[in-house]
Design a protein around this motif. Structure first.
Motif, PDB file in Angstrom:
ATOM      1  N   THR A 231     -34.476   0.461  38.673  1.00 24.97           N
ATOM      2  CA  THR A 231     -33.242   0.589  37.993  1.00 24.97           C
ATOM      3  C   THR A 231     -32.092  -0.134  38.551  1.00 24.97           C
ATOM      4  O   THR A 231     -31.868  -0.016  39.836  1.00 24.97           O
ATOM      5  CB  THR A 231     -32.758   1.973  37.667  1.00 24.97           C
ATOM      6  OG1 THR A 231     -33.835   2.607  37.074  1.00 24.97           O
ATOM      7  CG2 THR A 231     -31.337   2.293  36.779  1.00 24.97           C
ATOM      8  N   ILE A 232     -31.439  -0.951  37.957  1.00 27.22           N
ATOM      9  CA  ILE A 232     -30.177  -1.680  38.274  1.00 27.22           C
ATOM     10  C   ILE A 232     -29.079  -0.560  38.301  1.00 27.22           C
ATOM     11  O   ILE A 232     -28.775  -0.122  37.068  1.00 27.22           O
ATOM     12  CB  ILE A 232     -29.975  -2.921  37.327  1.00 27.22           C
ATOM     13  CG1 ILE A 232     -30.845  -3.957  37.608  1.00 27.22           C
ATOM     14  CG2 ILE A 232     -28.628  -3.449  37.895  1.00 27.22           C
ATOM     15  CD1 ILE A 232     -30.923  -5.082  36.851  1.00 27.22           C
ATOM     16  N   ALA A 233     -28.739  -0.429  39.343  1.00 29.78           N
ATOM     17  CA  ALA A 233     -27.358   0.607  39.437  1.00 29.78           C
ATOM     18  C   ALA A 233     -26.004   0.223  38.734  1.00 29.78           C
ATOM     19  O   ALA A 233     -25.822  -0.950  38.789  1.00 29.78           O
ATOM     20  CB  ALA A 233     -27.152   1.296  40.796  1.00 29.78           C
ATOM     21  N   PRO A 234     -25.237   1.432  38.201  1.00 29.75           N
ATOM     22  CA  PRO A 234     -23.933   0.854  37.754  1.00 29.75           C
ATOM     23  C   PRO A 234     -23.193  -0.081  38.559  1.00 29.75           C
ATOM     24  O   PRO A 234     -22.204  -0.620  37.902  1.00 29.75           O
ATOM     25  CB  PRO A 234     -23.329   2.327  37.396  1.00 29.75           C
ATOM     26  CG  PRO A 234     -24.603   3.149  37.198  1.00 29.75           C
ATOM     27  CD  PRO A 234     -25.476   2.824  38.149  1.00 29.75           C
ATOM     28  N   HIS A 235     -23.084   0.240  39.871  1.00 22.56           N
ATOM     29  CA  HIS A 235     -22.219  -0.412  40.616  1.00 22.56           C
ATOM     30  C   HIS A 235     -22.626  -2.020  40.701  1.00 22.56           C
ATOM     31  O   HIS A 235     -22.044  -2.730  41.060  1.00 22.56           O
ATOM     32  CB  HIS A 235     -22.016   0.133  41.991  1.00 22.56           C
ATOM     33  CG  HIS A 235     -23.169  -0.218  42.784  1.00 22.56           C
ATOM     34  ND1 HIS A 235     -24.416   0.993  42.807  1.00 22.56           N
ATOM     35  CD2 HIS A 235     -23.774  -0.908  43.806  1.00 22.56           C
ATOM     36  CE1 HIS A 235     -25.203   0.664  43.690  1.00 22.56           C
ATOM     37  NE2 HIS A 235     -24.867  -0.823  44.125  1.00 22.56           N
TER      38      HIS A 235
ATOM     39  N   TYR B 122     -32.059   8.406  38.311  1.00 26.34           N
ATOM     40  CA  TYR B 122     -32.857   7.235  37.893  1.00 26.34           C
ATOM     41  C   TYR B 122     -33.624   6.626  39.190  1.00 26.34           C
ATOM     42  O   TYR B 122     -33.037   6.639  40.251  1.00 26.34           O
ATOM     43  CB  TYR B 122     -31.880   6.290  37.254  1.00 26.34           C
ATOM     44  CG  TYR B 122     -31.311   6.953  35.951  1.00 26.34           C
ATOM     45  CD1 TYR B 122     -32.111   6.442  34.823  1.00 26.34           C
ATOM     46  CD2 TYR B 122     -30.273   7.508  35.921  1.00 26.34           C
ATOM     47  CE1 TYR B 122     -31.674   6.755  33.534  1.00 26.34           C
ATOM     48  CE2 TYR B 122     -29.865   8.036  34.584  1.00 26.34           C
ATOM     49  CZ  TYR B 122     -30.547   7.759  33.622  1.00 26.34           C
ATOM     50  OH  TYR B 122     -30.070   7.972  32.276  1.00 26.34           O
ATOM     51  N   PRO B 123     -34.697   6.008  39.153  1.00 31.25           N
ATOM     52  CA  PRO B 123     -35.190   5.490  40.094  1.00 31.25           C
ATOM     53  C   PRO B 123     -34.778   4.097  40.645  1.00 31.25           C
ATOM     54  O   PRO B 123     -34.284   3.177  39.936  1.00 31.25           O
ATOM     55  CB  PRO B 123     -37.039   5.088  39.780  1.00 31.25           C
ATOM     56  CG  PRO B 123     -36.870   5.095  38.283  1.00 31.25           C
ATOM     57  CD  PRO B 123     -35.532   5.988  37.761  1.00 31.25           C
ATOM     58  N   GLU B 124     -34.472   4.133  41.874  1.00 30.98           N
ATOM     59  CA  GLU B 124     -33.538   3.034  42.425  1.00 30.98           C
ATOM     60  C   GLU B 124     -34.347   1.941  42.338  1.00 30.98           C
ATOM     61  O   GLU B 124     -33.836   0.807  42.385  1.00 30.98           O
ATOM     62  CB  GLU B 124     -33.153   3.403  44.046  1.00 30.98           C
ATOM     63  CG  GLU B 124     -32.117   4.559  43.986  1.00 30.98           C
ATOM     64  CD  GLU B 124     -31.828   4.916  45.475  1.00 30.98           C
ATOM     65  OE1 GLU B 124     -32.021   3.832  46.150  1.00 30.98           O
ATOM     66  OE2 GLU B 124     -31.232   6.018  45.788  1.00 30.98           O
TER      67      GLU B 124
ATOM     68  N   ALA C  27     -39.909  -4.869  40.215  1.00 29.95           N
ATOM     69  CA  ALA C  27     -39.912  -3.529  39.713  1.00 29.95           C
ATOM     70  C   ALA C  27     -38.624  -3.358  38.926  1.00 29.95           C
ATOM     71  O   ALA C  27     -38.605  -2.399  38.015  1.00 29.95           O
ATOM     72  CB  ALA C  27     -39.824  -2.432  40.863  1.00 29.95           C
ATOM     73  N   ARG C  28     -37.633  -4.245  38.948  1.00 25.59           N
ATOM     74  CA  ARG C  28     -36.321  -3.993  38.417  1.00 25.59           C
ATOM     75  C   ARG C  28     -36.547  -5.135  37.052  1.00 25.59           C
ATOM     76  O   ARG C  28     -35.652  -5.159  36.310  1.00 25.59           O
ATOM     77  CB  ARG C  28     -35.458  -4.317  39.270  1.00 25.59           C
ATOM     78  CG  ARG C  28     -35.063  -3.273  40.124  1.00 25.59           C
ATOM     79  CD  ARG C  28     -33.934  -3.859  41.269  1.00 25.59           C
ATOM     80  NE  ARG C  28     -32.951  -2.927  41.420  1.00 25.59           N
ATOM     81  CZ  ARG C  28     -31.703  -3.142  41.701  1.00 25.59           C
ATOM     82  NH1 ARG C  28     -31.704  -4.279  42.298  1.00 25.59           N
ATOM     83  NH2 ARG C  28     -30.927  -2.517  41.704  1.00 25.59           N
ATOM     84  N   HIS C  29     -37.514  -6.074  36.991  1.00 28.89           N
ATOM     85  CA  HIS C  29     -37.609  -6.776  35.916  1.00 28.89           C
ATOM     86  C   HIS C  29     -37.436  -6.330  34.401  1.00 28.89           C
ATOM     87  O   HIS C  29     -36.694  -6.883  33.585  1.00 28.89           O
ATOM     88  CB  HIS C  29     -38.842  -7.756  36.065  1.00 28.89           C
ATOM     89  CG  HIS C  29     -39.077  -8.847  35.222  1.00 28.89           C
ATOM     90  ND1 HIS C  29     -38.252 -10.098  35.297  1.00 28.89           N
ATOM     91  CD2 HIS C  29     -39.570  -9.230  34.069  1.00 28.89           C
ATOM     92  CE1 HIS C  29     -38.378 -10.796  34.557  1.00 28.89           C
ATOM     93  NE2 HIS C  29     -39.272 -10.329  33.658  1.00 28.89           N
ATOM     94  N   GLU C  30     -38.110  -5.141  34.191  1.00 30.69           N
ATOM     95  CA  GLU C  30     -38.013  -4.510  32.913  1.00 30.69           C
ATOM     96  C   GLU C  30     -36.576  -3.928  32.428  1.00 30.69           C
ATOM     97  O   GLU C  30     -36.029  -4.343  31.437  1.00 30.69           O
ATOM     98  CB  GLU C  30     -38.903  -3.444  32.938  1.00 30.69           C
ATOM     99  CG  GLU C  30     -38.968  -2.628  31.402  1.00 30.69           C
ATOM    100  CD  GLU C  30     -40.032  -1.445  31.356  1.00 30.69           C
ATOM    101  OE1 GLU C  30     -39.887  -0.633  30.562  1.00 30.69           O
ATOM    102  OE2 GLU C  30     -40.990  -1.581  32.076  1.00 30.69           O
ATOM    103  N   HIS C  31     -35.973  -3.592  33.516  1.00 24.37           N
ATOM    104  CA  HIS C  31     -34.649  -2.980  33.323  1.00 24.37           C
ATOM    105  C   HIS C  31     -33.632  -4.349  33.307  1.00 24.37           C
ATOM    106  O   HIS C  31     -32.734  -4.419  32.350  1.00 24.37           O
ATOM    107  CB  HIS C  31     -34.168  -2.241  34.422  1.00 24.37           C
ATOM    108  CG  HIS C  31     -32.886  -1.441  34.136  1.00 24.37           C
ATOM    109  ND1 HIS C  31     -31.585  -1.358  34.927  1.00 24.37           N
ATOM    110  CD2 HIS C  31     -32.455  -0.620  32.967  1.00 24.37           C
ATOM    111  CE1 HIS C  31     -30.624  -0.801  34.522  1.00 24.37           C
ATOM    112  NE2 HIS C  31     -31.160  -0.204  33.018  1.00 24.37           N
TER     113      HIS C  31
END
Length: 130
Positions: free
Chosen positions: A57-61, A52-54, A19-23
């Protein structure tokens, strides 16, 4: 001689969630694609304001760890980019929630005011005639 910058591929140890591959791939383009760089900073600036969907999306932290785990043409520059974006995203405070208005002292919504003096009549000016 002009050097061509291309997107860097992940080394074998990096396996993002499907799910996070695109981001993940979009973040890899930050070094070489100005639009990806702008997307990163738009996300950083709006992180506290938008949801933003968790799951995708890779979160800023996680951005600094992401930058450190990947190979770059200019690692120091990329760490500065992700460090600044992380700082922007994590320093932003969510928009304050408006507090309900309370009653003012006195009766009713407005406080009791001192009595207002009535306006004084203005003196009339007369033109002198020759």
């Amino acid at each position: 001689m002009r050097r061509s910058l291309t997107q860097l591929a992940c080394h074998g140890q990096c396996r993002p969630d499907p799910a996070r591959h695109e981001h993940h791939n979009r973040l890899l383009q930050v070094e070489t694609d100005p639009d990806a760089l702008l997307d990163l900073f738009e996300t950083a600036v709006t992180w506290a304001e938008l949801e933003y969907p968790e799951e995708s999306t890779i979160a800023p932290h996680e951005w600094l760890d992401f930058a450190e785990r990947h190979r770059w043409h200019d690692p120091e520059r990329v760490l500065r980019i992700f460090g600044l974006a992380t700082d922007i995203a994590l320093r932003a405070a969510p928009a304050p929630v408006a507090e309900p208005l309370g009653m003012a002292a006195g009766s009713g919504i407005c406080p009791t005011l001192d009595p207002v003096e009535p306006p004084r009549p203005r003196p009339r000016l007369r033109l002198a005639r020759p």
